[in-house]
Design an enzyme around this catalytic site. Structure first.
Site, PDB file in Angstrom:
ATOM      1  N   ASN A  39      21.160 -78.500  50.704  1.00 16.47           N
ATOM      2  CA  ASN A  39      22.066 -77.927  49.714  1.00 16.47           C
ATOM      3  C   ASN A  39      23.511 -78.292  50.031  1.00 16.47           C
ATOM      4  O   ASN A  39      23.909 -78.399  51.196  1.00 16.47           O
ATOM      5  CB  ASN A  39      21.869 -76.409  49.554  1.00 16.47           C
ATOM      6  CG  ASN A  39      21.915 -75.629  50.848  1.00 16.47           C
ATOM      7  OD1 ASN A  39      21.582 -76.134  51.917  1.00 16.47           O
ATOM      8  ND2 ASN A  39      22.312 -74.375  50.762  1.00 16.47           N
ATOM      9  N   GLU A  41      27.147 -77.050  48.781  1.00 14.56           N
ATOM     10  CA  GLU A  41      27.862 -76.042  47.983  1.00 14.56           C
ATOM     11  C   GLU A  41      29.265 -76.515  47.623  1.00 14.56           C
ATOM     12  O   GLU A  41      29.730 -77.562  48.081  1.00 14.56           O
ATOM     13  CB  GLU A  41      27.877 -74.716  48.753  1.00 14.56           C
ATOM     14  CG  GLU A  41      26.462 -74.213  48.987  1.00 14.56           C
ATOM     15  CD  GLU A  41      26.386 -72.840  49.634  1.00 14.56           C
ATOM     16  OE1 GLU A  41      27.391 -72.366  50.195  1.00 14.56           O
ATOM     17  OE2 GLU A  41      25.289 -72.246  49.580  1.00 14.56           O
ATOM     18  N   GLU A  52      16.389 -79.242  47.055  1.00 17.34           N
ATOM     19  CA  GLU A  52      15.337 -79.941  46.307  1.00 17.34           C
ATOM     20  C   GLU A  52      15.953 -80.990  45.380  1.00 17.34           C
ATOM     21  O   GLU A  52      15.444 -82.109  45.239  1.00 17.34           O
ATOM     22  CB  GLU A  52      14.511 -78.946  45.473  1.00 17.34           C
ATOM     23  CG  GLU A  52      13.767 -77.908  46.296  1.00 17.34           C
ATOM     24  CD  GLU A  52      14.572 -76.636  46.564  1.00 17.34           C
ATOM     25  OE1 GLU A  52      15.805 -76.708  46.694  1.00 17.34           O
ATOM     26  OE2 GLU A  52      13.948 -75.563  46.653  1.00 17.34           O
ATOM     27  N   CYS A  83      14.479 -72.411  43.174  1.00 16.52           N
ATOM     28  CA  CYS A  83      15.056 -71.694  42.020  1.00 16.52           C
ATOM     29  C   CYS A  83      14.436 -72.232  40.727  1.00 16.52           C
ATOM     30  O   CYS A  83      13.758 -73.266  40.718  1.00 16.52           O
ATOM     31  CB  CYS A  83      16.576 -71.847  42.012  1.00 16.52           C
ATOM     32  SG  CYS A  83      17.144 -73.468  41.450  1.00 16.52           S
ATOM     33  N   CYS A  86      15.310 -75.837  39.840  1.00 15.50           N
ATOM     34  CA  CYS A  86      14.634 -76.826  40.689  1.00 15.50           C
ATOM     35  C   CYS A  86      13.157 -76.939  40.348  1.00 15.50           C
ATOM     36  O   CYS A  86      12.572 -78.018  40.479  1.00 15.50           O
ATOM     37  CB  CYS A  86      14.825 -76.482  42.161  1.00 15.50           C
ATOM     38  SG  CYS A  86      16.463 -76.961  42.761  1.00 15.50           S
TER      39      CYS A  86
HETATM   40  N1  THU Z   1      19.064 -73.058  47.656  1.00 18.48           N
HETATM   41  C1  THU Z   1      18.414 -74.244  47.802  1.00 18.48           C
HETATM   42  O1  THU Z   1      19.013 -75.255  48.195  1.00 18.48           O
HETATM   43  N2  THU Z   1      17.095 -74.284  47.503  1.00 18.48           N
HETATM   44  C2  THU Z   1      16.338 -73.196  47.193  1.00 18.48           C
HETATM   45  O2  THU Z   1      15.134 -73.327  47.001  1.00 18.48           O
HETATM   46  C3  THU Z   1      16.960 -71.873  47.084  1.00 18.48           C
HETATM   47  C4  THU Z   1      18.433 -71.855  47.170  1.00 18.48           C
HETATM   48  C5  THU Z   1      20.477 -73.003  48.041  1.00 18.48           C
HETATM   49  C6  THU Z   1      21.475 -72.936  46.919  1.00 18.48           C
HETATM   50  C7  THU Z   1      22.669 -72.298  47.611  1.00 18.48           C
HETATM   51  O3  THU Z   1      23.417 -73.320  48.265  1.00 18.48           O
HETATM   52  C8  THU Z   1      22.044 -71.401  48.665  1.00 18.48           C
HETATM   53  O4  THU Z   1      20.723 -71.850  48.839  1.00 18.48           O
HETATM   54  C9  THU Z   1      22.036 -69.926  48.288  1.00 18.48           C
HETATM   55  O5  THU Z   1      21.508 -69.723  47.027  1.00 18.48           O
END
Ligand code: THU
Length: 130
Positions: A39, A41, A52, A83, A86
């Site tokens: 991830n 941000e 993902e 989520c 995704c």
């Molecule tokens: N996040 C993911 O990268 N994948 C997931 O399956 C769930 C959430 C990330 C997004 C964000 O950067 C952090 O987790 C909190 O939501």
């Protein structure tokens, strides 16, 4: 290296200063190649991207196209499911039967399929009359 190892390793590179929640994802394509993502941000929160999505982008950028298997890992009390957005992204590039393993850094894991994650997915066939 296993997919779990690859997901664990790339998770270290996650850029998650806002949530402090690092996620790693690794997929094996039907061609047999491994692609990873974490991830990333942003201070403008909605601009962040999930692990993902990163792995899928890496797969497409490498000229690969279909997912055979996917692993997602995070440091959480229970395995973290992808989520909603995704789930749709995964379904674009994977058959419903493709296995998805959700893992935690303390060794828990749940194995499910793409169809389990997104039953009744909106698919290209729904646009056949368009
Ligand atoms: N996040 C993911 O990268 N994948 C997931 O399956 C769930 C959430 C990330 C997004 C964000 O950067 C952090 O987790 C909190 O939501």
């Amino acid at each position: 290296m296993t997919l779990l190892d690859a997901a664990t390793k790339v998770r270290d590179n996650a850029y998650a200063p806002y949530s402090r929640f690092k996620v790693g994802a690794a997929l094996r394509s039907t061609a047999g190649h491994v692609h990873v993502g974490c991830n990333v941000e942003n201070v403008a929160y909605p601009e962040g991207t999930c692990a993902e999505a990163g792995a899928i982008a890496a797969m497409i950028a490498a000229g690969d196209s279909r997912i055979a298997e996917l692993v997602v890992i995070a440091d959480s009390p229970a395995p973290v499911p992808p989520c909603g957005g995704c789930r749709q992204k995964i379904a674009e590039f994977a058959e419903p039967s493709v296995p998805v393993t959700l893992a935690t850094t303390d060794g828990q894991s749940i194995r499910m399929t793409v169809a389990d994650l997104l039953p009744g997915a909106f698919a290209p066939a729904h646009m056949d009359r368009a």
